[in-house]
Enzyme design. Structure first.
Site, PDB file in Angstrom:
ATOM      1  N   GLY A 149       5.666   3.560   7.927  1.00  0.00           N
ATOM      2  CA  GLY A 149       5.281   3.166   9.554  1.00  0.00           C
ATOM      3  C   GLY A 149       5.153   4.560  10.261  1.00  0.00           C
ATOM      4  N   THR A 191       0.819  -1.351   0.046  1.00  0.00           N
ATOM      5  CA  THR A 191      -0.100   0.023  -0.028  1.00  0.00           C
ATOM      6  C   THR A 191       0.778   1.317   0.116  1.00  0.00           C
ATOM      7  OG1 THR A 191      -0.156  -0.568   2.180  1.00  0.00           O
ATOM      8  CG2 THR A 191      -2.121  -0.771   1.142  1.00  0.00           C
ATOM      9  N   ASN A 203      -6.744   2.445   8.622  1.00  0.00           N
ATOM     10  CA  ASN A 203      -7.605   1.853   7.530  1.00  0.00           C
ATOM     11  C   ASN A 203      -7.286   0.347   7.453  1.00  0.00           C
ATOM     12  OD1 ASN A 203      -8.706   4.256   6.120  1.00  0.00           O
ATOM     13  ND2 ASN A 203      -6.399   4.846   5.745  1.00  0.00           N
ATOM     14  N   LYS A 228       4.938   4.183  16.429  1.00  0.00           N
ATOM     15  CA  LYS A 228       6.004   3.433  16.295  1.00  0.00           C
ATOM     16  C   LYS A 228       6.993   4.426  16.321  1.00  0.00           C
ATOM     17  CE  LYS A 228       3.992  -0.391  13.790  1.00  0.00           C
ATOM     18  NZ  LYS A 228       3.854  -1.012  12.192  1.00  0.00           N
ATOM     19  N   SER A 253      -2.034   1.905  10.828  1.00  0.00           N
ATOM     20  CA  SER A 253      -2.974   2.575  10.235  1.00  0.00           C
ATOM     21  C   SER A 253      -4.430   2.132  10.508  1.00  0.00           C
ATOM     22  CB  SER A 253      -2.953   1.754   8.666  1.00  0.00           C
ATOM     23  OG  SER A 253      -4.121   2.001   7.801  1.00  0.00           O
TER      24      SER A 253
HETATM   25  C1  BG6 Z   1       1.623   2.842   8.353  1.00  0.00           C
HETATM   26  C2  BG6 Z   1       2.085   3.175   7.133  1.00  0.00           C
HETATM   27  O1  BG6 Z   1       1.227   1.409   8.309  1.00  0.00           O
HETATM   28  O2  BG6 Z   1       0.180   3.562   8.696  1.00  0.00           O
HETATM   29  C3  BG6 Z   1       2.079   4.730   6.987  1.00  0.00           C
HETATM   30  O3  BG6 Z   1       3.716   2.662   6.755  1.00  0.00           O
HETATM   31  C4  BG6 Z   1       0.927   5.469   7.278  1.00  0.00           C
HETATM   32  O4  BG6 Z   1       2.500   5.248   5.902  1.00  0.00           O
HETATM   33  C5  BG6 Z   1       0.154   4.919   8.675  1.00  0.00           C
HETATM   34  O5  BG6 Z   1       0.863   6.943   7.322  1.00  0.00           O
HETATM   35  C6  BG6 Z   1      -1.071   5.420   9.039  1.00  0.00           C
HETATM   36  O6  BG6 Z   1      -1.922   5.003   8.074  1.00  0.00           O
HETATM   37  P1  BG6 Z   1      -3.527   5.701   7.818  1.00  0.00           P
HETATM   38  O7  BG6 Z   1      -4.259   4.607   6.903  1.00  0.00           O
HETATM   39  O8  BG6 Z   1      -4.270   5.457   9.218  1.00  0.00           O
HETATM   40  O9  BG6 Z   1      -3.329   7.101   7.320  1.00  0.00           O
HETATM   41 MG    MG Z   2       4.915  -1.065   6.856  1.00  0.00          MG
END
Ligand code: BG6
Ligand code: MG
Length: 222
Positions: free
Chosen positions: A51, A22, A123, A150, A121
């Protein structure tokens, strides 16, 4: 009888960049925002966002453009980026699962090892649903229930707690430097996904889960 030397009981997987690719969608959405704000943002800059939480990622981009908008504006920018990102991931298919991931996760589950997701994330549920792998995990610790980013160990400690396994019996799979550090801060073993030159603190580094197997995992050196 062969003595079972296995010292781990659970594997905790970061999601973005470990199980699904992603990172390119994050990049495309951040790039669109950066372009709108006239901020120069390259794929190399994007490496720093891996991350890192949504708001912290935005801070890095704003810093690149020397911009200091107020809190309300920042929330607006983050929401814009997330809408574009959700638009991309809502069209994901199981074909976007990274090679070897399903095979490895199925192999360890058959051997009785518990599995969890540990991702920053918010999402995560949508991605797991779109690629159809929710059932492969005993627990999901993600940005919706964890608030410390993290390298804080919170996300992995929460995952371990949810599956009832002690941290020192967990192996984390991570592609981000901050994520490897989070695993170490949690007192867990860590397999880096990517380059050994970048993920220098991981106990073992592989290019992707297609290079992993249960027998290889048992050889991890602490
Ligand atoms: C991490 C990604 O897993 O999730 C990051 O490596 C991202 O790049 C972070 O900003 C937060 O994700 P989201 O989907 O909540 O915006
Ligand atoms: Mg990652």
């Amino acid at each position: 009888m062969i003595k079972n030397k296995m010292i781990f009981k659970a594997c905790i997987f970061d999601l973005d960049g470990v199980i699904v690719d992603t990172a390119r969608y994050h990049f495309m959405a951040w790039k669109r925002l950066a372009d709108q704000l006239n901020i120069k943002f390259t794929e190399k800059d994007n490496e720093r966002l891996k991350g890192v939480s949504r708001m912290d990622s935005l801070e890095i981009i704003l810093e690149l453009g020397n911009m200091k908008p107020d809190r309300k504006k920042k929330e607006e920018f983050a929401a814009l980026k997330n809408n574009w990102y959700v638009d991309f991931i809502s069209r994901m298919t199981p074909n976007e699962i990274l090679p070897g991931s399903l095979e490895f996760i199925q192999e360890i589950r058959k051997a009785g090892i518990k599995t969890a997701i540990g991702s920053a994330s918010k999402n995560t549920p949508m991605i797991l649903g779109r690629v159809g792998i929710e059932k492969l995990f005993d627990a999901v610790a993600d940005g919706n229930i964890v608030h410390k980013a993290k390298p804080d160990p919170e996300v992995f400690l929460t995952g371990a707690h949810m599956i009832g396994i002690e941290p020192d019996k967990c192996v984390v799979f991570e592609d981000a430097i901050a994520g490897v550090q989070a695993a170490l801060n949690a007192g867990m073993m860590c397999v880096g996904i990517g380059s050994p030159a970048v993920l220098t603190k991981a106990h073992m580094v592989v290019a992707g889960l297609h290079e992993m197997s249960l027998s290889k995992l048992k050889k991890i050196k602490i």
